[in-house]
Design a protein around this motif. Structure first.
Motif, short mmCIF file in Angstrom:
data_model
loop_
_atom_site.label_atom_id
_atom_site.label_comp_id
_atom_site.label_asym_id
_atom_site.label_seq_id
_atom_site.Cartn_x
_atom_site.Cartn_y
_atom_site.Cartn_z
N VAL A 40 0.87 -1.19 0.11
CA VAL A 40 -0.15 0.08 -0.11
C VAL A 40 0.98 1.28 -0.04
N ALA A 41 1.98 1.34 0.63
CA ALA A 41 2.79 2.47 0.99
C ALA A 41 3.70 2.55 -0.46
N SER A 42 3.60 1.46 -1.30
CA SER A 42 4.50 2.02 -2.71
C SER A 42 3.58 2.39 -3.67
N LEU A 43 2.16 2.64 -3.18
CA LEU A 43 1.41 3.33 -4.09
C LEU A 43 1.48 4.87 -4.18
N ALA A 44 2.03 5.28 -2.90
CA ALA A 44 2.09 6.71 -2.68
C ALA A 44 3.08 7.37 -3.85
N PRO A 45 4.24 6.79 -4.00
CA PRO A 45 5.14 7.49 -5.02
C PRO A 45 4.24 7.38 -6.40
N ILE A 46 3.73 6.23 -6.64
CA ILE A 46 3.04 6.18 -7.97
C ILE A 46 2.35 7.50 -8.27
N ILE A 47 1.38 7.71 -7.19
CA ILE A 47 0.38 8.76 -7.22
C ILE A 47 1.24 10.21 -7.39
N GLY A 48 2.22 10.18 -6.81
CA GLY A 48 3.36 11.49 -6.78
C GLY A 48 3.58 11.66 -8.29
N VAL A 49 4.06 10.63 -9.07
CA VAL A 49 4.47 10.51 -10.33
C VAL A 49 3.44 11.30 -11.23
N ILE A 50 2.20 10.63 -10.94
CA ILE A 50 0.92 10.75 -11.94
C ILE A 50 0.55 12.30 -11.63
N ARG A 51 0.89 12.82 -10.56
CA ARG A 51 0.52 14.35 -10.05
C ARG A 51 1.35 15.15 -10.78
N GLU A 52 2.80 14.97 -10.70
CA GLU A 52 3.68 15.73 -11.35
C GLU A 52 3.55 15.83 -12.69
N THR A 53 3.06 14.74 -13.65
CA THR A 53 2.94 14.80 -14.85
C THR A 53 1.57 15.67 -15.12
N VAL A 54 0.61 15.53 -14.44
CA VAL A 54 -0.68 16.19 -14.62
C VAL A 54 -0.23 17.65 -14.72
N LEU A 55 0.20 18.07 -13.47
CA LEU A 55 0.97 19.55 -13.19
C LEU A 55 1.69 19.95 -14.43
N ALA A 56 2.60 19.30 -14.93
CA ALA A 56 3.31 19.63 -15.97
C ALA A 56 2.40 20.03 -17.30
N ASP A 57 1.31 18.80 -17.65
CA ASP A 57 0.65 19.12 -18.74
C ASP A 57 -0.44 20.38 -18.41
N GLU A 58 -0.52 20.71 -17.37
CA GLU A 58 -1.44 21.84 -16.94
C GLU A 58 -0.53 23.11 -17.32
N ARG A 59 0.82 23.14 -16.82
CA ARG A 59 1.37 24.35 -16.96
C ARG A 59 1.88 24.41 -18.50
N HIS A 60 1.93 23.48 -19.37
CA HIS A 60 2.16 23.37 -20.75
C HIS A 60 1.00 24.09 -21.42
N GLN A 61 -0.43 23.71 -21.08
CA GLN A 61 -1.47 24.20 -21.60
C GLN A 61 -1.78 25.70 -21.28
N LEU A 62 -1.25 26.26 -20.08
CA LEU A 62 -1.45 27.59 -19.74
C LEU A 62 -0.44 28.46 -20.41
N ALA A 63 0.67 27.69 -20.59
CA ALA A 63 1.96 28.44 -21.56
C ALA A 63 1.26 28.64 -23.02
N ALA A 64 1.02 27.81 -23.40
CA ALA A 64 0.27 27.67 -24.77
C ALA A 64 -0.89 28.70 -24.98
N LEU A 65 -1.74 28.78 -23.83
CA LEU A 65 -2.93 29.73 -24.05
C LEU A 65 -2.01 31.20 -24.12
N ALA A 66 -1.40 31.27 -23.12
CA ALA A 66 -0.56 32.66 -22.79
C ALA A 66 0.01 32.96 -24.12
N GLU A 67 0.75 32.17 -24.82
CA GLU A 67 1.35 32.54 -26.13
C GLU A 67 0.17 32.64 -27.03
N ARG A 68 -0.72 32.01 -27.24
CA ARG A 68 -1.84 32.36 -28.28
C ARG A 68 -2.53 33.76 -28.16
#
Length: 103
Positions: A40-68
Motif C-alpha cells: 500500500v505504501a508503494s502506491l504513494a510514490p506512483i500517485i506522486g508521479v501521476i500528480r507531477e505529470t498532470v501538473l506539467a501538462d497543465e503548465r504546458h497548456q497554460l503557457a500555450a494559451l498565454a502565447e496564443r
C-alpha cells in the motif's frame, strides 16, 4: 516538464521500486501483514508521479494559451476601426494577377 519535476519523478520512481522490492522480500521471508502495508505504501510514490505529470501538462497548456493570447488579433475581437484598417491593407497588398482570386 521542468528539471525539478523530472528529478522528483525519478526519486518517486526509485522509492516505489525500493518499496516494491521490500514488499517482495517481506512476503517471501517474513509475515504477510507488513508486506501488505509495504504494498500500500508503494502506491504513494506512483500517485506522486501521476500528480507531477498532470501538473506539467497543465503548465504546458497554460503557457500555450498565454502565447496564443499574446499574438495580435487572438486576445480580443477587432474593433470596427481595426477591422476597416485591416480590410484596406488586405486590398492594398493584393496583386491584380493573384491566382488566389480566381474562384
Amino acid at each position: 516538464m521542468t528539471r525539478g519535476s523530472r528529478a522528483l519523478c525519478a526519486l518517486y520512481t526509485a522509492t516505489a521500486l525500493w518499496l516494491g522490492y521490500c514488499t517482495l522480500q517481506q512476503a517471501h521471508y517474513g509475515q504477510l501483514w507488513p508486506a501488505a502495508l509495504l504494498a500500500v505504501a508503494s502506491l504513494a510514490p506512483i500517485i506522486g508521479v501521476i500528480r507531477e505529470t498532470v501538473l506539467a501538462d497543465e503548465r504546458h497548456q497554460l503557457a500555450a494559451l498565454a502565447e496564443r493570447d499574446a499574438r495580435p488579433g487572438h486576445g480580443r475581437p477587432l474593433t470596427a476601426h481595426e477591422q476597416a484598417a485591416f480590410n484596406r491593407l488586405a486590398l492594398a497588398i493584393e496583386l491584380p494577377n493573384d491566382p488566389r482570386n480566381t474562384a
